[in-house]
Design a protein around this motif. Structure first.
Motif, PDB file in Angstrom:
ATOM      1  N   ALA A  28       0.846  -1.198   0.000  1.00 29.86           N
ATOM      2  CA  ALA A  28       0.000   0.000   0.000  1.00 29.86           C
ATOM      3  C   ALA A  28       0.880   1.246   0.000  1.00 29.86           C
ATOM      4  O   ALA A  28       1.926   1.279   0.656  1.00 29.86           O
ATOM      5  CB  ALA A  28      -0.923   0.017   1.215  1.00 29.86           C
ATOM      6  N   PHE A  30       0.909   5.634   0.256  1.00 37.22           N
ATOM      7  CA  PHE A  30       0.193   6.847   0.675  1.00 37.22           C
ATOM      8  C   PHE A  30       1.092   8.056   0.440  1.00 37.22           C
ATOM      9  O   PHE A  30       2.267   8.044   0.821  1.00 37.22           O
ATOM     10  CB  PHE A  30      -0.188   6.759   2.153  1.00 37.22           C
ATOM     11  N   ASP A  51      -4.588  10.923   5.508  1.00 40.75           N
ATOM     12  CA  ASP A  51      -4.332   9.483   5.583  1.00 40.75           C
ATOM     13  C   ASP A  51      -2.868   9.176   5.900  1.00 40.75           C
ATOM     14  O   ASP A  51      -2.568   8.333   6.749  1.00 40.75           O
ATOM     15  CB  ASP A  51      -4.753   8.785   4.284  1.00 40.75           C
ATOM     16  N   TYR A 132      -2.319  -1.510  -3.149  1.00 41.45           N
ATOM     17  CA  TYR A 132      -3.430  -0.709  -2.640  1.00 41.45           C
ATOM     18  C   TYR A 132      -3.215   0.748  -3.024  1.00 41.45           C
ATOM     19  O   TYR A 132      -2.178   1.337  -2.688  1.00 41.45           O
ATOM     20  CB  TYR A 132      -3.519  -0.810  -1.117  1.00 41.45           C
ATOM     21  N   ASN A 134      -4.842   4.752  -2.965  1.00 42.05           N
ATOM     22  CA  ASN A 134      -5.618   5.527  -1.997  1.00 42.05           C
ATOM     23  C   ASN A 134      -6.466   6.567  -2.706  1.00 42.05           C
ATOM     24  O   ASN A 134      -5.978   7.631  -3.078  1.00 42.05           O
ATOM     25  CB  ASN A 134      -4.671   6.190  -0.989  1.00 42.05           C
ATOM     26  N   GLU A 149      -1.501  12.373  -4.842  1.00 41.28           N
ATOM     27  CA  GLU A 149      -1.891  10.965  -4.753  1.00 41.28           C
ATOM     28  C   GLU A 149      -2.399  10.453  -6.107  1.00 41.28           C
ATOM     29  O   GLU A 149      -2.052   9.351  -6.553  1.00 41.28           O
ATOM     30  CB  GLU A 149      -2.979  10.794  -3.687  1.00 41.28           C
ATOM     31  N   LYS A 167      -8.284  -1.202  -2.947  1.00 42.96           N
ATOM     32  CA  LYS A 167      -8.559   0.141  -2.439  1.00 42.96           C
ATOM     33  C   LYS A 167      -8.246   0.234  -0.948  1.00 42.96           C
ATOM     34  O   LYS A 167      -8.699  -0.595  -0.156  1.00 42.96           O
ATOM     35  CB  LYS A 167     -10.019   0.503  -2.683  1.00 42.96           C
ATOM     36  N   SER A 168      -7.496   1.264  -0.592  1.00 41.04           N
ATOM     37  CA  SER A 168      -7.213   1.522   0.818  1.00 41.04           C
ATOM     38  C   SER A 168      -8.408   2.132   1.541  1.00 41.04           C
ATOM     39  O   SER A 168      -8.568   1.938   2.752  1.00 41.04           O
ATOM     40  CB  SER A 168      -6.027   2.488   0.951  1.00 41.04           C
ATOM     41  N   ASN A 169      -9.229   2.872   0.803  1.00 42.76           N
ATOM     42  CA  ASN A 169     -10.225   3.711   1.460  1.00 42.76           C
ATOM     43  C   ASN A 169     -11.219   2.957   2.347  1.00 42.76           C
ATOM     44  O   ASN A 169     -11.495   3.406   3.465  1.00 42.76           O
ATOM     45  CB  ASN A 169     -10.966   4.558   0.427  1.00 42.76           C
TER      46      ASN A 169
END
Length: 430
Positions: A28, A30, A51, A132, A134, A149, A167-169
């Motif tokens: 992931a 960010f 995040d 992943y 974001n 991002e 998806k991280s969300n």
């Protein structure tokens, strides 16, 4: 930063919780936010992407966090990439994070300079199957700007098209909505600063003061208490301005006999507070203003009792609507015929109370939270009923921030901020 250093164990825990929900052999990423330009060489003040802050505590531009819990190299299971600082940057912009300072802030042991990112990411991407990304999936999000991002996600998907994408969300929506005790302390601090600002106003407001002068008093108090300022654009709405829900110009004079609706809150360490109070310019409410004020306060008190584990947000709003309908009948703003003939999709009470009662609050004023899922302990919600009467020249809204408890009624982070009508009048006339 103005705020005191946050214990890195918060960010260590947040990363651990996130990684526990990742798929096997996944990575992931960010990114920090950009510094946004205004014109010429002017820029807006930097605001970190919430995040990456939630997961690392890094409050600096051009930063990247990578999480890869199954990485064969243990040191690459958590990585921070930072903009390399130097003497020139230190002189012109101020000190940036060193590798050691980044570790002290975040608890991430492996820190590289940004110039090494593509080389190291190539190695990492050969070792994972899923990445992943974001994306912003907040229910109120409406973003036209391409973020840092977004650009990174575009680059990553183009360079590594064979990887699966996740998806991280959805993970972050659930994690961020339930607050850690450290987060609750930070939010309490933001609310305490807001209290100081509000108490300052009660002795300052007089007939003929300007809305922007009130805004200035609040900003003064917020800044002197280690806040960057307002958590959101302040609403300081005198008289009929209060009937414009997102009135933010704050450029009118406050007349004797009017009410001022104040929807304001300080931030602290990127955590928001969100308060609304309605006060009389002359220090005394009229009889009619008192009737409406007390009705709004009664709705608020009943609404906040319903913020308990298991409550569904949509059902809660239906119940609050019933309470508000009863109060509007008592105020003679509605009659029984209005209620009998109402459109179920837009009930009669919506004529005078047209917005929702509660939203999640935390790192964002309208914070993450999946509203179709039951409320849980340590979620924080606003409670903000209002009655808006343009034909009578005023609107009243009251709002506090409340923490859901395992049992019983929620804890009010703003329970120490004056709200009862009699106390407001007493403080304004003392």
């Amino acid at each position: 930063m103005k705020y005191d250093r946050i214990d890195s164990k918060l960010f260590i825990k947040n990363r651990k919780n996130f990684m526990a929900q990742m798929k096997p052999s996944s990575l992931a990423v960010f990114n920090s936010n950009d510094i946004y330009p205004i014109s010429a060489d002017s820029t807006m003040p930097f605001q970190q992407h919430r995040d990456i802050f939630y997961l690392s505590g890094v409050d600096q531009e051009e930063s990247i966090l990578v999480l890869f819990p199954d990485c064969p190299k243990e040191k690459h299971r958590e990585i921070l990439f930072l903009k390399e600082t130097n003497d020139h940057i230190a002189v012109w912009e101020g000190e940036k994070l060193t590798k050691d300072a980044a570790f002290q802030t975040s608890g991430v042991k492996t820190v590289y300079w940004l110039q090494d990112m593509e080389k190291i990411m190539f190695e990492l991407m050969t070792q994972c199957d899923t990445v992943y990304i974001n994306t912003n999936e907040h229910y109120r999000a409406s973003v036209e700007t391409e973020t840092r991002e977004d650009r990174y996600t575009k680059w990553l998907k183009e360079k590594y098209p064979a990887h699966s994408v996740a998806k991280s969300n959805p993970i972050l929506q659930r994690l961020r909505s339930v607050k850690d005790p450290i987060e609750l302390d930070l939010m309490q601090n933001a609310c305490d600063i807001t209290e100081k600002g509000f108490r300052r106003l009660l002795s300052f407001v007089k007939p003929d003061v300007w809305e922007y002068e009130i805004e200035a008093e609040l900003m003064h108090e917020f800044l002197r208490n280690r806040s960057k300022g307002f958590a959101y654009t302040p609403i300081i709405a005198a008289g009929n301005n209060a009937n414009v829900l997102h009135y933010v110009v704050n450029n009118q004079q406050c007349k004797a006999g009017d009410l001022i609706l104040l929807d304001v809150g300080a931030e602290y360490a990127n955590y928001a507070s969100d308060m609304t109070r309605t006060i009389p310019v002359s220090g005394k409410f009229s009889k009619r203003q008192k009737e409406v004020y007390n009705a709004v306060n009664r709705v608020k008190k009943e609404a906040q009792k319903m913020l308990v584990p298991g409550t569904i947000w949509a059902d809660y709003h239906v119940e609050v609507g019933k309470i508000m309908t009863s109060e509007l009948l008592g105020l003679k703003l509605l009659d029984k015929t209005d209620v009998k003939n109402e459109d179920k999709d837009w009930p009669a009470y919506k004529k005078y109370f047209m917005h929702g009662t509660s939203h999640n609050i935390g790192l964002d004023t309208h914070d993450y939270g999946i509203l179709t899922e039951p409320m849980q302990a340590n979620m924080v919600f606003t409670v903000e009923p209002g009655i808006y009467i343009p034909e009578e020249g005023f609107g009243i809204r009251l709002e506090d921030d409340l923490v859901i408890q395992e049992k019983g009624e929620p804890f009010n982070l703003m329970g120490h901020i004056p709200i009862e009508l009699e106390e407001i009048e007493e403080l304004m006339n003392s």
